[in-house]
Design a protein around this motif. Structure first.
Motif, PDB file in Angstrom:
ATOM      1  N   GLY A   1      -3.433   0.277 -12.157  1.00 45.71           N
ATOM      2  CA  GLY A   1      -2.071  -1.331 -11.853  1.00 45.71           C
ATOM      3  C   GLY A   1      -0.637  -0.672 -12.465  1.00 45.71           C
ATOM      4  N   THR A   2      -0.107  -1.388 -11.891  1.00 43.47           N
ATOM      5  CA  THR A   2       1.335  -1.951 -11.493  1.00 43.47           C
ATOM      6  C   THR A   2       1.922  -2.827 -12.041  1.00 43.47           C
ATOM      7  N   GLY A   3       2.539  -3.063 -12.711  1.00 44.21           N
ATOM      8  CA  GLY A   3       2.439  -4.410 -13.738  1.00 44.21           C
ATOM      9  C   GLY A   3       3.764  -4.957 -13.475  1.00 44.21           C
ATOM     10  N   PHE A   4       3.974  -6.329 -13.241  1.00 45.72           N
ATOM     11  CA  PHE A   4       5.037  -6.657 -12.874  1.00 45.72           C
ATOM     12  C   PHE A   4       6.098  -7.620 -14.107  1.00 45.72           C
ATOM     13  N   ILE A   5       5.392  -7.586 -15.324  1.00 47.92           N
ATOM     14  CA  ILE A   5       5.944  -8.168 -16.503  1.00 47.92           C
ATOM     15  C   ILE A   5       6.249  -7.344 -17.394  1.00 47.92           C
ATOM     16  N   ASN A   6       6.027  -6.657 -17.863  1.00 49.33           N
ATOM     17  CA  ASN A   6       6.875  -5.110 -18.974  1.00 49.33           C
ATOM     18  C   ASN A   6       8.045  -4.552 -17.926  1.00 49.33           C
ATOM     19  N   THR A   7       8.992  -4.875 -17.389  1.00 51.10           N
ATOM     20  CA  THR A   7      10.435  -4.426 -17.561  1.00 51.10           C
ATOM     21  C   THR A   7      10.814  -3.515 -18.122  1.00 51.10           C
ATOM     22  N   VAL A   8      10.535  -2.476 -20.011  1.00 52.44           N
ATOM     23  CA  VAL A   8      11.469  -2.537 -20.435  1.00 52.44           C
ATOM     24  C   VAL A   8      10.387  -1.061 -20.290  1.00 52.44           C
TER      25      VAL A   8
ATOM     26  N   GLU B   1       0.851  -1.094   0.153  1.00 53.49           N
ATOM     27  CA  GLU B   1       0.378  -0.063  -0.363  1.00 53.49           C
ATOM     28  C   GLU B   1       0.884   1.000  -0.006  1.00 53.49           C
ATOM     29  N   ASP B   2       2.171   1.014   0.701  1.00 51.75           N
ATOM     30  CA  ASP B   2       2.958   1.818   0.260  1.00 51.75           C
ATOM     31  C   ASP B   2       2.968   3.010  -0.792  1.00 51.75           C
ATOM     32  N   VAL B   3       2.674   2.445  -2.234  1.00 53.08           N
ATOM     33  CA  VAL B   3       3.166   2.712  -3.417  1.00 53.08           C
ATOM     34  C   VAL B   3       1.552   3.622  -3.696  1.00 53.08           C
ATOM     35  N   ARG B   4       1.283   3.851  -2.457  1.00 54.06           N
ATOM     36  CA  ARG B   4       0.038   4.722  -3.141  1.00 54.06           C
ATOM     37  C   ARG B   4       1.045   6.576  -2.575  1.00 54.06           C
ATOM     38  N   THR B   5       1.747   6.537  -1.929  1.00 52.67           N
ATOM     39  CA  THR B   5       2.776   7.331  -1.802  1.00 52.67           C
ATOM     40  C   THR B   5       2.867   8.307  -3.153  1.00 52.67           C
ATOM     41  N   LEU B   6       3.035   7.931  -4.456  1.00 48.35           N
ATOM     42  CA  LEU B   6       3.294   8.002  -5.713  1.00 48.35           C
ATOM     43  C   LEU B   6       1.759   8.290  -6.064  1.00 48.35           C
ATOM     44  N   PRO B   7       1.548   9.599  -6.643  1.00 50.94           N
ATOM     45  CA  PRO B   7       1.051  10.105  -7.617  1.00 50.94           C
ATOM     46  C   PRO B   7       0.413   8.655  -9.051  1.00 50.94           C
ATOM     47  N   THR B   8      -0.243   9.134  -9.460  1.00 46.76           N
ATOM     48  CA  THR B   8      -1.278   7.885 -10.255  1.00 46.76           C
ATOM     49  C   THR B   8      -0.852   8.714 -12.054  1.00 46.76           C
ATOM     50  N   ILE B   9      -0.727   7.329 -12.542  1.00 45.41           N
ATOM     51  CA  ILE B   9      -0.140   8.257 -14.401  1.00 45.41           C
ATOM     52  C   ILE B   9      -1.392   7.912 -15.492  1.00 45.41           C
ATOM     53  N   ASP B  10      -1.322   8.516 -16.190  1.00 45.47           N
ATOM     54  CA  ASP B  10      -2.772   7.735 -16.976  1.00 45.47           C
ATOM     55  C   ASP B  10      -1.785   8.261 -18.858  1.00 45.47           C
ATOM     56  N   ARG B  11      -2.460   7.964 -19.577  1.00 44.82           N
ATOM     57  CA  ARG B  11      -2.261   7.814 -20.976  1.00 44.82           C
ATOM     58  C   ARG B  11      -1.148   9.275 -21.292  1.00 44.82           C
ATOM     59  N   HIS B  12      -2.484  10.268 -21.057  1.00 45.10           N
ATOM     60  CA  HIS B  12      -1.609  11.651 -21.356  1.00 45.10           C
ATOM     61  C   HIS B  12       0.068  11.714 -21.162  1.00 45.10           C
ATOM     62  N   VAL B  13       0.277  10.726 -19.744  1.00 46.38           N
ATOM     63  CA  VAL B  13       0.963  11.421 -19.327  1.00 46.38           C
ATOM     64  C   VAL B  13       2.593  10.740 -20.152  1.00 46.38           C
ATOM     65  N   VAL B  14       1.747   9.167 -19.955  1.00 50.72           N
ATOM     66  CA  VAL B  14       2.910   8.681 -21.193  1.00 50.72           C
ATOM     67  C   VAL B  14       3.259   8.532 -22.909  1.00 50.72           C
TER      68      VAL B  14
ATOM     69  N   ARG C   1       0.862   2.365 -11.214  1.00 50.65           N
ATOM     70  CA  ARG C   1      -0.051   3.033 -10.702  1.00 50.65           C
ATOM     71  C   ARG C   1      -0.870   3.713 -12.339  1.00 50.65           C
ATOM     72  N   TYR C   2      -1.133   3.122 -12.961  1.00 45.11           N
ATOM     73  CA  TYR C   2      -1.560   3.577 -14.452  1.00 45.11           C
ATOM     74  C   TYR C   2      -3.287   3.595 -14.453  1.00 45.11           C
ATOM     75  N   ARG C   3      -3.645   4.344 -14.280  1.00 45.61           N
ATOM     76  CA  ARG C   3      -5.082   4.316 -14.536  1.00 45.61           C
ATOM     77  C   ARG C   3      -5.423   4.187 -15.649  1.00 45.61           C
ATOM     78  N   THR C   4      -6.868   3.247 -15.897  1.00 52.71           N
ATOM     79  CA  THR C   4      -6.547   2.407 -16.931  1.00 52.71           C
ATOM     80  C   THR C   4      -8.294   3.184 -17.418  1.00 52.71           C
ATOM     81  N   GLY C   5      -8.423   3.310 -16.764  1.00 49.02           N
ATOM     82  CA  GLY C   5      -9.652   4.104 -17.751  1.00 49.02           C
ATOM     83  C   GLY C   5     -11.312   3.232 -17.743  1.00 49.02           C
TER      84      GLY C   5
END
Length: 465
Positions: free
Chosen positions: A318-325, A88-101, A330-334
């Protein structure tokens, strides 16, 4: 690639590979991942939390040390990966969305995107503007281990034939049947771009010859098959043991109609091209169980607070574990869903349970010249087709004809338009002619969602002929 080989060669290879278990054909990486996944689905909650903490520490540390974007983001939040003491400590970070990407793509990668083990991907996403990103080329075996283990809840057995209608470009064979066989996975692919009544009748007849099998479909393609069977007064093949539907919203009324028509279980999974969150229905209900080892799942209300009350809805983050590239943290999926609980009394899994998933994976369709309904999902390109396009939308007033409206990005030129015509044309295979119209903006729905197909064909004119 085997799917591009002549039919006789695929058939020969299929006979040679038939005695070999699929787990060995797919290699050691798949076997290792599959063993891990099959055990993890029955972990106690505390064991899963410990695993999530370790994986979060790994992905956050990698992102902080190897990317410009996340180092800047973490520092601005006053956060360091070493400070993570619980998931739950990951909530210290802000969320991001597609625009940020979109704005920070070049600064979000942990390694050179020109490496041989990196793939470029694309998804339509929730806002109507293409999202381009990068991922591990090795992700497929991990993903397939999760999916096949999930499908087992519906009775699937690895190595069973699958009849697939999911947007793959399939050419007609010498007999005019739009069918290709993958002897490695034992998948029979049929064209979802050529679903006239005549072709669907041939699909059904061929499916009846492949032995006990599962359908792997979009909800819209299996609904079209079911409507055809009812319209034609035909029975579904008795060898179809179950239906696995993914990539679009599942509507309850549609599920009921399909299950009544085919006489078997309709099973659904939920996931993302970005590899953030994966959920699969329970054996005993249509509630979705979140895989805790695939990624870190959050459900946030409109204020960004965690949803904790059963019956409350929130946005899937979501925060994915598979994509390390290119980590998605904390990505907002919509996408939105309703929270049910953290343990299933029916199956005993100690996993987060959600239901009523809704969002951008809709069932919009285009209509071909012969009445074939072509699901938008099948055209949602995961390559560079729309690289220099901000938004796009098909507008259709007449079967077989459409206008592709695009909002061009900087640098868009005739070469880009030609690539769009070529790549989409390859999938459409003459079923639908379209022109390209450049526009300044494309309106979203009243709820701010993208409308990929502005369908204006009069009701009653879209049924397959």
């Amino acid at each position: 690639m085997l799917h591009a080989a002549p039919a006789f060669l695929r058939s020969t290879v299929g006979r040679l590979l038939a005695p070999i278990p699929v787990t060995w054909l797919l290699g050691r990486r798949f076997r290792v991942e599959r063993n891990h996944v099959q055990g993890a689905q029955r972990w106690a909650a505390e064991q899963a939390r410990a695993y999530q903490l370790a994986r979060l520490q790994e992905i956050l540390t990698l992102a902080y040390e190897k990317t410009i974007f996340y180092r800047r983001l973490f520092d601005a939040a006053g956060f360091h990966p070493s400070e993570l003491r619980r998931p739950e400590d990951v909530r210290t970070l802000p969320t991001i969305d597609r625009h940020v990407v979109v704005d920070n793509l070049a600064d979000m990668c942990t390694k050179s995107v020109s490496s041989r083990d990196v793939d470029q991907l694309s998804t339509g996403g929730t806002s109507g503007s293409p999202l381009h990103f990068y991922a591990n080329a090795s992700r497929s075996m991990v993903e397939y281990a999760y999916l096949t283990t999930s499908w087992e809840r519906a009775g699937y057995v690895l190595g069973m034939p699958m009849a697939v209608l999911r947007g793959r470009v399939v050419r007609a064979d010498r007999d005019g049947l739009y069918h290709e066989y993958d002897p490695l996975l034992r998948h029979h692919h049929y064209s979802s771009f050529h679903m006239s009544d005549e072709n669907m009748e041939r699909y059904i007849a061929h499916m009846a010859t492949i032995g006990p099998c599962f359908l792997h479909v979009y909800p819209s393609t299996v609904a079209a098959l079911a409507r055809f069977l009812r319209r034609a007064g035909m029975h579904a093949p008795a060898n179809i043991c179950g239906i696995i539907a993914e990539s679009e919203i599942v509507y309850p009324e549609q599920r009921k109609m399909v299950e009544e028509t085919f006489g078997c279980r309709y099973f659904s999974c939920y996931g993302h091209t970005e590899k953030l969150v994966l959920a699969a229905e329970c054996e005993h209900s249509t509630d979705y169980h979140i895989w805790p080892t695939y990624g870190y799942f959050e459900l946030l209300d409109e204020r960004g607070e965690p949803v904790t009350r059963p019956g409350q809805s929130g946005e899937i983050v979501g925060t994915g574990f598979i994509n390390t590239v290119m980590p998605f943290i904390r990505y907002r999926t919509g996408d939105w869903a309703t929270y049910v609980g953290n343990r299933c009394e029916a199956c005993g899994r100690e996993q987060t349970i959600i239901r009523d998933i809704r969002g951008h994976r809709t069932q919009e369709v285009l209509v071909g010249e012969d009445g074939t309904e072509i699901p938008w999902t099948a055209l949602n390109m995961h390559d560079d087709t729309f690289m220099r396009v901000r938004q796009f939308q098909f507008m259709q007033h007449k079967p077989g004809q459409a206008i592709l409206r695009i909002v061009p990005a900087e640098g868009f030129g005739e070469e880009d338009a030609a690539r769009i015509r070529r790549n989409l044309g390859r999938k459409l295979d003459g079923q639908l002619a379209f022109g390209i119209d450049r526009v300044d903006a494309i309106a979203l729905s009243a709820r701010g969602k993208a409308i990929y197909v502005d369908q204006r064909i009069p009701q009653g004119s879209t049924a397959s002929k």
